[in-house]
Design an enzyme around this catalytic site. Structure first.
Site, PDB file in Angstrom:
ATOM      1  N   ARG A   1     -38.170 -16.961  -0.449  1.00 48.50           N
ATOM      2  CA  ARG A   1     -39.581 -16.715  -0.112  1.00 48.50           C
ATOM      3  C   ARG A   1     -39.942 -17.138   1.315  1.00 48.50           C
ATOM      4  O   ARG A   1     -40.718 -18.072   1.528  1.00 48.50           O
ATOM      5  CB  ARG A   1     -40.501 -17.390  -1.125  1.00 48.50           C
ATOM      6  CG  ARG A   1     -40.350 -16.793  -2.505  1.00 48.50           C
ATOM      7  CD  ARG A   1     -41.256 -17.434  -3.509  1.00 48.50           C
ATOM      8  NE  ARG A   1     -42.574 -16.848  -3.557  1.00 48.50           N
ATOM      9  CZ  ARG A   1     -43.505 -17.232  -4.425  1.00 48.50           C
ATOM     10  NH1 ARG A   1     -43.265 -18.166  -5.293  1.00 48.50           N
ATOM     11  NH2 ARG A   1     -44.686 -16.657  -4.420  1.00 48.50           N
TER      12      ARG A   1
ATOM     13  N   ASP B   1     -44.881 -11.164 -11.986  1.00 54.01           N
ATOM     14  CA  ASP B   1     -45.432 -12.335 -12.674  1.00 54.01           C
ATOM     15  C   ASP B   1     -45.499 -12.170 -14.196  1.00 54.01           C
ATOM     16  O   ASP B   1     -45.869 -13.108 -14.906  1.00 54.01           O
ATOM     17  CB  ASP B   1     -46.829 -12.670 -12.125  1.00 54.01           C
ATOM     18  CG  ASP B   1     -46.761 -13.329 -10.757  1.00 54.01           C
ATOM     19  OD1 ASP B   1     -45.655 -13.673 -10.309  1.00 54.01           O
ATOM     20  OD2 ASP B   1     -47.826 -13.490 -10.118  1.00 54.01           O
TER      21      ASP B   1
ATOM     22  N   ARG C   1     -47.088 -22.872  -2.409  1.00 53.78           N
ATOM     23  CA  ARG C   1     -46.781 -21.958  -1.310  1.00 53.78           C
ATOM     24  C   ARG C   1     -48.007 -21.265  -0.741  1.00 53.78           C
ATOM     25  O   ARG C   1     -48.050 -20.908   0.431  1.00 53.78           O
ATOM     26  CB  ARG C   1     -45.803 -20.897  -1.779  1.00 53.78           C
ATOM     27  CG  ARG C   1     -44.380 -21.332  -1.843  1.00 53.78           C
ATOM     28  CD  ARG C   1     -43.521 -20.146  -2.165  1.00 53.78           C
ATOM     29  NE  ARG C   1     -43.797 -19.025  -1.268  1.00 53.78           N
ATOM     30  CZ  ARG C   1     -43.275 -18.900  -0.054  1.00 53.78           C
ATOM     31  NH1 ARG C   1     -42.448 -19.789   0.412  1.00 53.78           N
ATOM     32  NH2 ARG C   1     -43.596 -17.866   0.702  1.00 53.78           N
TER      33      ARG C   1
ATOM     34  N   CYS D   1     -38.128 -22.805  -3.039  1.00 55.43           N
ATOM     35  CA  CYS D   1     -38.885 -22.372  -4.192  1.00 55.43           C
ATOM     36  C   CYS D   1     -37.896 -21.992  -5.278  1.00 55.43           C
ATOM     37  O   CYS D   1     -36.844 -21.412  -4.998  1.00 55.43           O
ATOM     38  CB  CYS D   1     -39.736 -21.177  -3.807  1.00 55.43           C
ATOM     39  SG  CYS D   1     -40.588 -20.433  -5.172  1.00 55.43           S
TER      40      CYS D   1
ATOM     41  N   LYS E   1     -56.154 -17.019 -10.697  1.00 55.20           N
ATOM     42  CA  LYS E   1     -55.582 -17.992  -9.749  1.00 55.20           C
ATOM     43  C   LYS E   1     -55.321 -17.327  -8.402  1.00 55.20           C
ATOM     44  O   LYS E   1     -55.709 -17.842  -7.361  1.00 55.20           O
ATOM     45  CB  LYS E   1     -54.262 -18.554 -10.303  1.00 55.20           C
ATOM     46  CG  LYS E   1     -53.458 -19.332  -9.278  1.00 55.20           C
ATOM     47  CD  LYS E   1     -52.191 -19.920  -9.869  1.00 55.20           C
ATOM     48  CE  LYS E   1     -50.962 -19.067  -9.754  1.00 55.20           C
ATOM     49  NZ  LYS E   1     -50.419 -18.889  -8.404  1.00 55.20           N
ATOM     50  N   ASN E   2     -54.666 -16.172  -8.440  1.00 58.91           N
ATOM     51  CA  ASN E   2     -54.246 -15.549  -7.183  1.00 58.91           C
ATOM     52  C   ASN E   2     -55.399 -14.906  -6.412  1.00 58.91           C
ATOM     53  O   ASN E   2     -55.204 -14.461  -5.276  1.00 58.91           O
ATOM     54  CB  ASN E   2     -53.138 -14.513  -7.445  1.00 58.91           C
ATOM     55  CG  ASN E   2     -51.813 -15.186  -7.745  1.00 58.91           C
ATOM     56  OD1 ASN E   2     -51.700 -16.416  -7.679  1.00 58.91           O
ATOM     57  ND2 ASN E   2     -50.808 -14.396  -8.087  1.00 58.91           N
TER      58      ASN E   2
ATOM     59  N   ILE F   1     -38.588  -7.945  -6.923  1.00 60.32           N
ATOM     60  CA  ILE F   1     -39.414  -8.659  -5.925  1.00 60.32           C
ATOM     61  C   ILE F   1     -38.755  -9.965  -5.477  1.00 60.32           C
ATOM     62  O   ILE F   1     -38.660 -10.247  -4.292  1.00 60.32           O
ATOM     63  CB  ILE F   1     -40.836  -8.952  -6.480  1.00 60.32           C
ATOM     64  CG1 ILE F   1     -41.497  -7.664  -6.992  1.00 60.32           C
ATOM     65  CG2 ILE F   1     -41.699  -9.635  -5.423  1.00 60.32           C
ATOM     66  CD1 ILE F   1     -41.916  -6.675  -5.949  1.00 60.32           C
TER      67      ILE F   1
ATOM     68  N   ARG G   1     -50.250 -25.268 -13.328  1.00 63.23           N
ATOM     69  CA  ARG G   1     -50.557 -24.620 -12.050  1.00 63.23           C
ATOM     70  C   ARG G   1     -51.282 -23.289 -12.270  1.00 63.23           C
ATOM     71  O   ARG G   1     -52.074 -22.878 -11.438  1.00 63.23           O
ATOM     72  CB  ARG G   1     -49.270 -24.344 -11.253  1.00 63.23           C
ATOM     73  CG  ARG G   1     -48.589 -25.584 -10.726  1.00 63.23           C
ATOM     74  CD  ARG G   1     -47.471 -25.194  -9.799  1.00 63.23           C
ATOM     75  NE  ARG G   1     -47.923 -24.146  -8.910  1.00 63.23           N
ATOM     76  CZ  ARG G   1     -47.211 -23.096  -8.511  1.00 63.23           C
ATOM     77  NH1 ARG G   1     -45.971 -22.947  -8.900  1.00 63.23           N
ATOM     78  NH2 ARG G   1     -47.724 -22.187  -7.714  1.00 63.23           N
TER      79      ARG G   1
HETATM   80  C1  UD1 Z   1     -47.792 -13.456  -4.429  1.00 67.56           C
HETATM   81  C2  UD1 Z   1     -48.341 -14.137  -5.650  1.00 67.56           C
HETATM   82  C3  UD1 Z   1     -47.241 -14.346  -6.677  1.00 67.56           C
HETATM   83  C4  UD1 Z   1     -46.538 -13.037  -6.985  1.00 67.56           C
HETATM   84  C5  UD1 Z   1     -46.095 -12.335  -5.698  1.00 67.56           C
HETATM   85  C6  UD1 Z   1     -45.564 -10.939  -5.944  1.00 67.56           C
HETATM   86  C7  UD1 Z   1     -50.180 -15.464  -4.803  1.00 67.56           C
HETATM   87  C8  UD1 Z   1     -50.713 -16.811  -4.479  1.00 67.56           C
HETATM   88  N1  UD1 Z   1     -48.920 -15.415  -5.241  1.00 67.56           N
HETATM   89  O1  UD1 Z   1     -46.803 -14.324  -3.855  1.00 67.56           O
HETATM   90  O2  UD1 Z   1     -47.855 -14.859  -7.863  1.00 67.56           O
HETATM   91  O3  UD1 Z   1     -45.397 -13.283  -7.773  1.00 67.56           O
HETATM   92  O4  UD1 Z   1     -47.207 -12.215  -4.794  1.00 67.56           O
HETATM   93  O5  UD1 Z   1     -46.488 -10.166  -6.607  1.00 67.56           O
HETATM   94  O6  UD1 Z   1     -50.882 -14.488  -4.720  1.00 67.56           O
HETATM   95  N2  UD1 Z   1     -41.389 -11.860   1.844  1.00 67.56           N
HETATM   96  C9  UD1 Z   1     -40.636 -12.002   2.993  1.00 67.56           C
HETATM   97  N3  UD1 Z   1     -41.241 -12.534   4.106  1.00 67.56           N
HETATM   98  C10 UD1 Z   1     -42.555 -12.907   4.118  1.00 67.56           C
HETATM   99  C11 UD1 Z   1     -43.317 -12.732   2.943  1.00 67.56           C
HETATM  100  C12 UD1 Z   1     -42.706 -12.206   1.815  1.00 67.56           C
HETATM  101  O7  UD1 Z   1     -39.449 -11.684   3.019  1.00 67.56           O
HETATM  102  O8  UD1 Z   1     -43.034 -13.369   5.153  1.00 67.56           O
HETATM  103  C13 UD1 Z   1     -40.752 -11.311   0.632  1.00 67.56           C
HETATM  104  C14 UD1 Z   1     -40.678 -12.332  -0.518  1.00 67.56           C
HETATM  105  O9  UD1 Z   1     -39.566 -13.175  -0.403  1.00 67.56           O
HETATM  106  C15 UD1 Z   1     -40.607 -11.418  -1.729  1.00 67.56           C
HETATM  107  C16 UD1 Z   1     -41.493 -10.218  -1.315  1.00 67.56           C
HETATM  108  O10 UD1 Z   1     -41.587 -10.282   0.119  1.00 67.56           O
HETATM  109  O11 UD1 Z   1     -39.293 -10.985  -1.909  1.00 67.56           O
HETATM  110  C17 UD1 Z   1     -42.879 -10.209  -1.892  1.00 67.56           C
HETATM  111  O12 UD1 Z   1     -43.443 -11.501  -1.771  1.00 67.56           O
HETATM  112  P1  UD1 Z   1     -44.991 -11.733  -1.575  1.00 67.56           P
HETATM  113  O13 UD1 Z   1     -45.765 -10.531  -2.052  1.00 67.56           O
HETATM  114  O14 UD1 Z   1     -45.238 -12.182  -0.184  1.00 67.56           O
HETATM  115  O15 UD1 Z   1     -45.245 -12.937  -2.576  1.00 67.56           O
HETATM  116  P2  UD1 Z   1     -46.305 -14.076  -2.365  1.00 67.56           P
HETATM  117  O16 UD1 Z   1     -47.425 -13.536  -1.555  1.00 67.56           O
HETATM  118  O17 UD1 Z   1     -45.632 -15.331  -1.940  1.00 67.56           O
END
Ligand code: UD1
Length: 419
Positions: free
Chosen positions: A122, A306, A93, A117, A22-23, A328, A398
């Site tokens: 996030r 995950d 998202r 979320c 998926k990711n 995370i 999903r």
């Molecule tokens: C992706 C994955 C999700 C997985 C996560 C962590 C996809 C579609 N989703 O989610 O399945 O659980 O990585 O491995 O690939 N953060 C900020 N600001 C930002 C972006 C992120 O503060 O602009 C923080 C988030 O709140 C979180 C951390 O960074 O605490 C990591 O999040 P991130 O790696 O960005 O997760 P996603 O990309 O949303």
């Protein structure tokens, strides 16, 4: 609304095919916006997040054809509406991944903020800051991100925190920027390598994907290609636990053990016998009760957030005490009260779950809350005595392709029924 009804206590046994990731599929589908021709995607998983992505792309003017069971063509080369609408973005998202490609190709984009979320706040501040570093003007008003640029200009991007989708957004945006972009503190997930491989086939010049420093030399255009999505390591890990938690055995096909080192290590520590070759992984728990495992989630190559909820389910019936620390997401524990309702002895201290394993769980009526929390409830239901009912199955759809069908293949007593 559908619910799953699981009659637990059957040791699972058999083999199952693992779907495309998926990711990986979602960012690659959004990367089709960058190309001047259609993308053919093979091994695309049957998931509602993939349908949402296709609906979003179609709403923006793309066309798509389902060629066969798991192959599809997407032509997003001529978008007519540079807007990712709230109604679609709010359910997924990953829709934020429209931002980088639209901005790079068309110089403008209007993307709804993803909103709340269940697993934490996030935010998308790191996506926006990095796009501004590339020369975009960004304004947030009325729940939408308005971004524009004459031309993105390559530069050094330093992420203060490792972030998967922001790394992907910038990687995609930088492919059509002028000059060279270097992403520092980049996420290193296998799905990022898959995206980079697809972009490279399209004509992008990328080095370092899969490491913490990625270099992208901008090119003037990208072309349509055929790409096969990598296997889903989280789906694979979930089926390994399904066998482990029931004392059974399973062979996963169409999978890759290389991207699952941290998960496999923990399953071996829990007492499972694991063997693998190029495309298969076999786990045998030989009827044993699992040993408890201590876990700390962290960015790849460390233990994935995950898989945290699924290991909470495994630890809940393990022979002893363990801790799982989530680093995370701040609020990814919706499964804890539900597992407790089945008789699990779990307590939360800050971002750490302390489990004192019980010999067996008891079936209960449960509410799914987010994707991976829901998976942990299914796993607990498979191990429990009696019947477990899990409501709000749409969370599972999903990210898990026909989960009840695959579990039935392994001998589980599980049905999807309509309320
Ligand atoms: C992706 C994955 C999700 C997985 C996560 C962590 C996809 C579609 N989703 O989610 O399945 O659980 O990585 O491995 O690939 N953060 C900020 N600001 C930002 C972006 C992120 O503060 O602009 C923080 C988030 O709140 C979180 C951390 O960074 O605490 C990591 O999040 P991130 O790696 O960005 O997760 P996603 O990309 O949303």
């Amino acid at each position: 609304m559908y619910k799953l009804v699981v009659k637990g206590g059957i040791p699972l046994s058999g083999s199952v095919n693992i779907a495309g990731s998926k990711n990986a599929a979602l960012p690659i589908l959004f990367a089709s916006i960058l190309a001047d021709g259609p993308l053919k995607l093979n091994n695309s998983p049957h998931l509602s997040d993939v349908s949402t992505t296709l609906r979003l792309l179609m709403d923006m003017g793309a066309e798509f054809i389902l060629e066969s069971d798991s192959s599809l063509f997407v032509d997003a080369s001529n978008l007519t509406k540079l807007v990712a609408d709230y109604n679609l973005v709010k359910t997924m998202r990953a829709s934020i991944l429209t931002l980088g490609p639209m901005l790079a190709k068309y110089g403008e984009a209007k993307v709804s903020l993803p909103g709340g979320c269940a697993i934490g706040t996030r935010p998308v501040n790191l996506h926006l800051k990095a796009l501004e570093d590339l020369g975009a003007q960004i304004e947030v008003k009325g729940g939408y991100i308005y971004a524009s640029t004459k031309k993105l200009i390559g530069t050094d991007i330093h992420f203060e925190q490792v972030t998967v989708t922001a790394t992907e957004n910038i990687l995609m945006a930088a492919t059509l920027a002028e000059g060279t972009t270097t992403i520092h503190n980049a996420a290193q997930e296998p799905e990022i390598i898959d995206l980079a491989n697809c972009l490279t086939k399209m004509g992008a010049k990328i080095t370092g994907a899969g490491t913490s420093i990625i270099n992208i030399e901008g090119v003037s255009n990208l072309s349509g290609v055929t790409h096969t999505v990598c296997p889903d390591r989280i789906e694979a890990g979930t089926y390994l636990i399904a066998a482990a938690i029931t004392g059974g055995q399973v062979t996963l096909k169409k999978t890759k053990h290389q991207s699952m080192r941290a998960i496999i290590e923990k399953l071996i520590e829990s007492g499972a016998d694991i063997k693998y070759d190029e495309n298969t992984i076999t786990l045998n728990m030989k009827g044993k009760r699992p040993s408890p495992v201590n876990i700390r989630t962290s960015a790849y190559p460390n233990f994935p957030t995950d898989m945290q909820a699924q290991f909470c389910a495994l630890n809940s019936i393990a022979d002893g005490q363990a801790t799982i620390t989530e680093t995370i997401f701040e609020n990814r524990f919706m499964h804890i009260p539900e597992l407790s309702r089945m008789g699990a002895n779990l307590s939360l201290e800050g971002n750490t779950v302390i489990s004192k394993g019980v010999k067996s769980l008891t079936g209960a009526n449960l509410m799914a809350t987010d994707l991976r929390a829901s998976a942990s409830l299914v796993l607990a239901g498979l191990a429990a005595h009696g019947t477990t009912t899990i409501e709000r199955v749409y969370h599972l759809d999903r990210g898990y392709e026909t989960i009840e069908e695959k579990l039935k293949l392994l001998g589980a007593d599980i049905e999807r029924i309509q309320d």
